[in-house]
Scaffold this active site. Sequence first.
Site, PDB file in Angstrom:
ATOM      1  CD  GLU A 115      -2.887   0.376  -0.301  1.00 29.45           C
ATOM      2  OE1 GLU A 115      -2.845   1.684  -0.667  1.00 29.45           O
ATOM      3  OE2 GLU A 115      -3.328  -0.470  -1.047  1.00 29.45           O
ATOM      4  NE  ARG A 153      19.790   7.602 -22.850  1.00 31.19           N
ATOM      5  CZ  ARG A 153      20.099   8.332 -23.684  1.00 31.19           C
ATOM      6  NH1 ARG A 153      19.599   9.833 -23.083  1.00 31.19           N
ATOM      7  NH2 ARG A 153      20.111   8.413 -24.837  1.00 31.19           N
ATOM      8  CG  ASP A 168      19.006  11.434 -26.394  1.00 27.92           C
ATOM      9  OD1 ASP A 168      18.774  11.035 -27.498  1.00 27.92           O
ATOM     10  OD2 ASP A 168      19.563  11.331 -25.586  1.00 27.92           O
TER      11      ASP A 168
HETATM   12  N1  SAM Z   1      -1.135   3.539  -2.424  1.00 30.81           N
HETATM   13  C1  SAM Z   1      -0.245   4.234  -3.032  1.00 30.81           C
HETATM   14  C2  SAM Z   1      -1.010   5.454  -3.456  1.00 30.81           C
HETATM   15  O1  SAM Z   1      -1.885   5.337  -3.803  1.00 30.81           O
HETATM   16  O2  SAM Z   1      -0.257   6.600  -3.640  1.00 30.81           O
HETATM   17  C3  SAM Z   1       0.414   3.511  -4.068  1.00 30.81           C
HETATM   18  C4  SAM Z   1       1.370   2.596  -3.583  1.00 30.81           C
HETATM   19  S1  SAM Z   1       2.310   1.607  -4.920  1.00 30.81           S
HETATM   20  C5  SAM Z   1       1.031   0.347  -5.015  1.00 30.81           C
HETATM   21  C6  SAM Z   1       3.314   0.824  -3.983  1.00 30.81           C
HETATM   22  C7  SAM Z   1       4.765   1.427  -4.205  1.00 30.81           C
HETATM   23  O3  SAM Z   1       5.060   1.581  -5.574  1.00 30.81           O
HETATM   24  C8  SAM Z   1       4.907   2.854  -3.991  1.00 30.81           C
HETATM   25  O4  SAM Z   1       5.211   3.125  -2.454  1.00 30.81           O
HETATM   26  C9  SAM Z   1       5.982   3.524  -4.662  1.00 30.81           C
HETATM   27  O5  SAM Z   1       7.266   3.304  -3.948  1.00 30.81           O
HETATM   28  C10 SAM Z   1       5.869   2.492  -5.932  1.00 30.81           C
HETATM   29  N2  SAM Z   1       5.301   3.392  -7.116  1.00 30.81           N
HETATM   30  C11 SAM Z   1       3.979   3.040  -7.285  1.00 30.81           C
HETATM   31  N3  SAM Z   1       3.783   3.949  -8.522  1.00 30.81           N
HETATM   32  C12 SAM Z   1       4.890   4.682  -8.729  1.00 30.81           C
HETATM   33  C13 SAM Z   1       5.054   5.977  -9.657  1.00 30.81           C
HETATM   34  N4  SAM Z   1       4.205   6.232 -10.675  1.00 30.81           N
HETATM   35  N5  SAM Z   1       6.288   6.528  -9.378  1.00 30.81           N
HETATM   36  C14 SAM Z   1       7.319   5.959  -8.475  1.00 30.81           C
HETATM   37  N6  SAM Z   1       6.969   4.938  -7.764  1.00 30.81           N
HETATM   38  C15 SAM Z   1       5.895   4.355  -7.845  1.00 30.81           C
END
Ligand code: SAM
Length: 242
Positions: A115, A153, A168
Site C-alpha cells: 500500500e 546516460r 535526444d
Molecule cells: N497507495 C499508494 C498511493 O495510492 O499513492 C500507492 C502504492 S504503490 C502500489 C507501491 C509503491 O510503488 C509505492 O510506495 C512507490 O514506491 C511505488 N510506486 C508506484 N507507482 C509509482 C510511480 N508512479 N512512481 C514512483 N513510484 C511508484
Amino acid sequence: MHFDIFSLFPSMFRGPLEESILKRAQERGYVSIAVHNIRDYATDKHHITDDAPYGGGGGMVMKPEPIFAAVETVLAGETGVPIILLTPQGRLFTQAVARELAGYRRIALICGHYEGVDERVGQYLATDEISIGDYVLTGGELAAMVIVDAVTRLLPGVLGDPGAVLEDSHADGLLEGPHYTRPAVFRGWAVPEILLSGNHAAIARWRREQALLRTLQRRPDLLAKANLTPQDRQFLAKFEPS
Ligand code: SAM
C-alpha cells in the site's frame, strides 16, 4: 556517481542493471550501484518489514524502523545526499529532473511496496519524493531503475557520442526527428534524399525542422516551453491553420 537503492526485492535489479550501457558504465567506473535489502535492517526475530494500516483498510504498509535503519546505516557520516522516496505522489520525473540528479555524486532511492510506506519516511527521512508518471506500479523498484538509467546516460563519458544526449527528445524541449540506417531503400520505402547528400549544414537544418514538426504533431504542449529561434518560428508558422 553512486546509487544506493533500498528495496525489499533486491533480486529485481539483477538483469536490468547488468546489460548494455549500464553494464559498461559500471565496468568503466562511471557509476556504481548498491542495492540494500531493507529486510536486513529489521531487528525482530522474523524480520518483519510491513504491518496493517492504522485505521483499517486493505493492504500492508511498510514499517518505518527498518527503512530509517537501512538508510541511516548506509549513509552514516554523509551529507548532501538526496534521499528520494519513489511514490506516485511525488514530483514528476522529467529529463530536467534527470539532469538535476546527474549533478550529484551520490543518490539514495527508497522503493516502496504494497500500500506504500509509513508517512514518516517521506516526512522525516526522505529529502525528495519522485513519481515516474501518473500511474501506480506495484513497487518502486521499476521506478528506481528508470531513474538510474536516465541519469546514468547523462553522465559524461557514459555514451560513446557525448553530443547524442543533447539531441535526444526532451533535451531542449523538443522531440527528436526520425533516424534512418541502411538500406537506403527498404521494401520500396526510401530514406529522405537529403540524408544521403553529404551536405552537413542542410542535414542539420532538416533535422531541426523534423524535430519541430514532430513536436508540433505529437506534443504541441512542449512547443510553448521550447527554446525556439526566429528561424524555428518561421518554419512552424507554415503549419499554422489559416
Ligand atoms: N497507495 C499508494 C498511493 O495510492 O499513492 C500507492 C502504492 S504503490 C502500489 C507501491 C509503491 O510503488 C509505492 O510506495 C512507490 O514506491 C511505488 N510506486 C508506484 N507507482 C509509482 C510511480 N508512479 N512512481 C514512483 N513510484 C511508484
